[in-house]
Write a protein that holds these residues in place. Structure first.
Motif, PDB file in Angstrom:
ATOM      1  N   ASP A  81      28.005  97.154 -31.377  1.00  0.00           N
ATOM      2  CA  ASP A  81      27.491  97.987 -32.469  1.00  0.00           C
ATOM      3  C   ASP A  81      28.552  98.342 -33.512  1.00  0.00           C
ATOM      4  O   ASP A  81      28.390  99.302 -34.266  1.00  0.00           O
TER       5      ASP A  81
ATOM      6  N   ASN B  51      21.339  98.298 -35.603  1.00  0.00           N
ATOM      7  CA  ASN B  51      22.075  98.268 -34.341  1.00  0.00           C
ATOM      8  C   ASN B  51      21.149  98.364 -33.130  1.00  0.00           C
ATOM      9  O   ASN B  51      19.920  98.347 -33.255  1.00  0.00           O
TER      10      ASN B  51
ATOM     11  N   ILE C 282      26.606  93.032 -37.549  1.00  0.00           N
ATOM     12  CA  ILE C 282      26.904  93.939 -36.445  1.00  0.00           C
ATOM     13  C   ILE C 282      27.147  93.121 -35.192  1.00  0.00           C
ATOM     14  O   ILE C 282      26.516  92.079 -34.989  1.00  0.00           O
TER      15      ILE C 282
END
Length: 208
Positions: A179, A137, A175
């Motif tokens: 996030d 992320n 992702i």
């Protein structure tokens, strides 16, 4: 492209790269400046069993070679380094710091590569088995989908910070810009959505 195309990535210039598991090559695809159509411009030989592929911010390409236990680094259409990792590396991702993370399916581990050198192996044996997909992320936290463990392991600062149960046989993970993490599960026909709360500390999960 080549035989048995397996994975795909795009670099910062919009160039597409495809791993061809069946003939141990990577196909490079670019836009034709005259016709604006996409065309194959290069076929790059790599080690046996190329599966995962990712580009870093400098447009270096990294390929996890499942049958060779290495990650090949490609620069200017040539393999410039082959980095030894764990057994059966199945997937690869790049974090915001240009570290490369490799999911080693057969070793139940994740390798971290920095500047073309393996600097860390994270053991997943106590947390999940069969790491098959991996992503990172915007804070550099790494998520690993464990196909045989039916969970996602969270790696933060080089250690496993926890796991999240998901449906049976997670096969892919990605992702989005917020996030939120999405995991596909092969045997259940579901997608799991993993969401962080506002203080970025608590992980919640939803099946559906």
């Amino acid at each position: 492209v080549g035989q048995t195309p397996y994975a795909i990535c795009e670099d910062g210039n919009g160039v597409i790269y495809v791993t061809n598991y069946g003939d141990n090559t990577v196909t490079k695809i670019e836009k034709d400046s005259n016709t604006s159509e996409m065309k194959v411009t290069e076929t790059i030989n790599v080690h046996t069993g190329p599966r995962g592929i990712v580009a870093d911010s400098r447009n270096k390409i990294f390929v996890s070679c499942y049958l060779s236990n290495v990650v090949d680094e490609i620069v200017n259409d040539s393999v410039v380094a082959s980095i030894k990792v764990g057994y059966a590396p199945k997937a690869v991702t790049c974090d915001i710091y240009d570290n490369i993370w490799v999911a080693n399916y057969g070793a139940n581990s994740v390798s971290k590569l920095t500047s073309g050198v393996k600097i860390l192996d994270v053991d997943l044996k106590d947390f999940g088995r069969g790491p098959s997909a991996i992503t990172s992320n915007s804070a550099g936290v790494v998520y690993v989908a464990n196909y045989l463990g039916n969970n996602v392991a969270i790696i933060k600062d080089g250690v496993v910070a926890g796991t999240i149960p998901v449906a049976a046989a997670p096969t892919a993970i990605d992702i989005n810009a917020d996030d939120a993490v999405y995991v596909t599960s092969e045997l259940s026909g579901t997608v799991t959505k993993i969401v962080k709360d506002v203080d970025m500390s608590t992980i919640l999960f939803f099946l559906g």
